[in-house]
Design a protein around this motif. Structure first.
Motif, PDB file in Angstrom:
ATOM      1  N   PHE A  55      32.887 -20.962  41.271  1.00  0.00           N
ATOM      2  CA  PHE A  55      32.109 -21.272  40.074  1.00  0.00           C
ATOM      3  C   PHE A  55      31.011 -22.263  40.433  1.00  0.00           C
ATOM      4  N   ILE A  56      29.790 -21.990  39.973  1.00  0.00           N
ATOM      5  CA  ILE A  56      28.662 -22.900  40.166  1.00  0.00           C
ATOM      6  C   ILE A  56      28.291 -23.475  38.804  1.00  0.00           C
ATOM      7  N   PRO A  57      28.582 -24.734  38.539  1.00  0.00           N
ATOM      8  CA  PRO A  57      28.259 -25.307  37.230  1.00  0.00           C
ATOM      9  C   PRO A  57      26.757 -25.542  37.080  1.00  0.00           C
ATOM     10  N   ILE A  58      26.223 -25.137  35.939  1.00  0.00           N
ATOM     11  CA  ILE A  58      24.809 -25.351  35.625  1.00  0.00           C
ATOM     12  C   ILE A  58      24.726 -25.804  34.176  1.00  0.00           C
ATOM     13  N   PHE A  59      24.117 -26.946  33.951  1.00  0.00           N
ATOM     14  CA  PHE A  59      23.998 -27.495  32.615  1.00  0.00           C
ATOM     15  C   PHE A  59      23.219 -26.524  31.732  1.00  0.00           C
ATOM     16  N   ARG A  60      23.733 -26.230  30.541  1.00  0.00           N
ATOM     17  CA  ARG A  60      23.183 -25.269  29.579  1.00  0.00           C
ATOM     18  C   ARG A  60      23.365 -23.823  30.025  1.00  0.00           C
ATOM     19  N   GLY A  61      24.045 -23.589  31.134  1.00  0.00           N
ATOM     20  CA  GLY A  61      24.396 -22.234  31.525  1.00  0.00           C
ATOM     21  C   GLY A  61      23.308 -21.497  32.285  1.00  0.00           C
TER      22      GLY A  61
END
Length: 205
Positions: A55-61
Motif C-alpha cells: 500500500f502506498i499512502p497518498i493524502f486525499r487519495g
C-alpha cells in the motif's frame, strides 16, 4: 441488532485497503501485480490471488494509476488543497485544488519524483488520461486549469518519466476534450476540439 454475531465470532476473510476504492487500476506487464486507486492511496494486489501485497499512502487519495511498460515505475495523479483561492458567484471564496504527478519505483514503492502540475501551466483542478509512452520514457496527461483564473483552460502535457520535468504542452488553452495515443513507432497522436471545430495532429517523441 438482535441477531448480530458477537465481535469475537467474526473472522477477517480479506482486506482490500484504506479508503474507498477508486475507479482506476492497472496491471503490470508480467501480469502479476495490480495497482488500484483508492481514497487513501494506491493498493498493490497480487493479480492471481487478489491478496493485498502493499500500500502506498497518498493524502486525499489517488486519481489515476499507470504502470510503465517495463514494470519498473508506477505513476499516480492525485490532489490536495493549495494555498491559493478563487471567488465564485455561487460559493464565494474557495480554495483551489492542486494536482500532482508522483512517480514511484514499483518494486520498492519509493517515491522518485513528485510534480505540482500547475507549475508550468498543465493542470490546476484535474489531470486525466495518464499514460506512459511505449518506451516508458515519457508520461502524457490531459490537464485543466479553471477558466476564470489566469491562463485557464485545457492542456495536453508531456512529462519526463525519469524526473517528472515538463517537456512540452501541446494544446491551446481554449481547447477541450483532448485525447492522445502513442503508436508503436513512438509517434504521439492527439486530438482536441473547439466550440465549432476539431483538429487532429501528431508529433514524434
Amino acid at each position: 441488532l438482535h441477531d448480530a454475531l458477537p465481535i469475537s465470532n467474526l473472522e477477517l476473510m480479506g482486506q482490500v485497503g484504506e479508503g474507498v476504492l477508486g475507479s482506476d487500476f492497472d496491471l503490470s506487464p508480467d501480469g502479476k501485480t495490480l495497482a488500484i486507486s483508492s481514497g487513501g492511496g494506491v493498493i498493490m494486489a497480487d493479480a492471481e490471488t487478489m491478496s493485498r501485497i502493499g500500500f502506498i499512502p497518498i493524502f486525499r487519495g489517488a486519481w489515476e494509476v499507470e504502470i510503465s511498460p517495463d514494470g519498473s515505475k508506477l505513476a499516480v495523479t492525485h490532489s490536495q488543497l493549495g494555498d491559493e483561492s478563487m471567488t465564485t458567484s455561487g460559493a464565494g471564496e474557495i480554495k483551489i485544488v492542486e494536482t500532482f504527478l508522483s512517480i514511484y519505483d514499483l518494486q520498492s514503492r519509493q517515491l522518485q519524483a513528485r510534480v505540482r502540475l500547475r507549475e508550468g501551466g498543465c493542470a490546476g483542478t484535474s489531470a486525466e488520461k495518464l499514460q506512459f509512452s511505449n518506451d516508458g520514457k515519457h508520461l502524457i496527461i490531459s490537464g485543466f486549469v479553471p477558466r476564470n483564473t489566469p491562463d485557464g483552460g485545457s492542456a495536453l502535457c508531456l512529462y519526463s518519466a525519469t524526473d517528472g520535468s515538463l517537456e512540452h504542452i501541446f494544446l491551446p488553452r481554449d481547447a477541450y476534450g483532448g485525447r492522445s495515443l502513442f503508436t508503436q513507432d513512438g509517434n504521439l497522436l492527439y486530438t482536441f476540439s473547439f466550440a465549432n471545430s476539431s483538429r487532429n495532429t501528431s508529433t514524434h517523441v
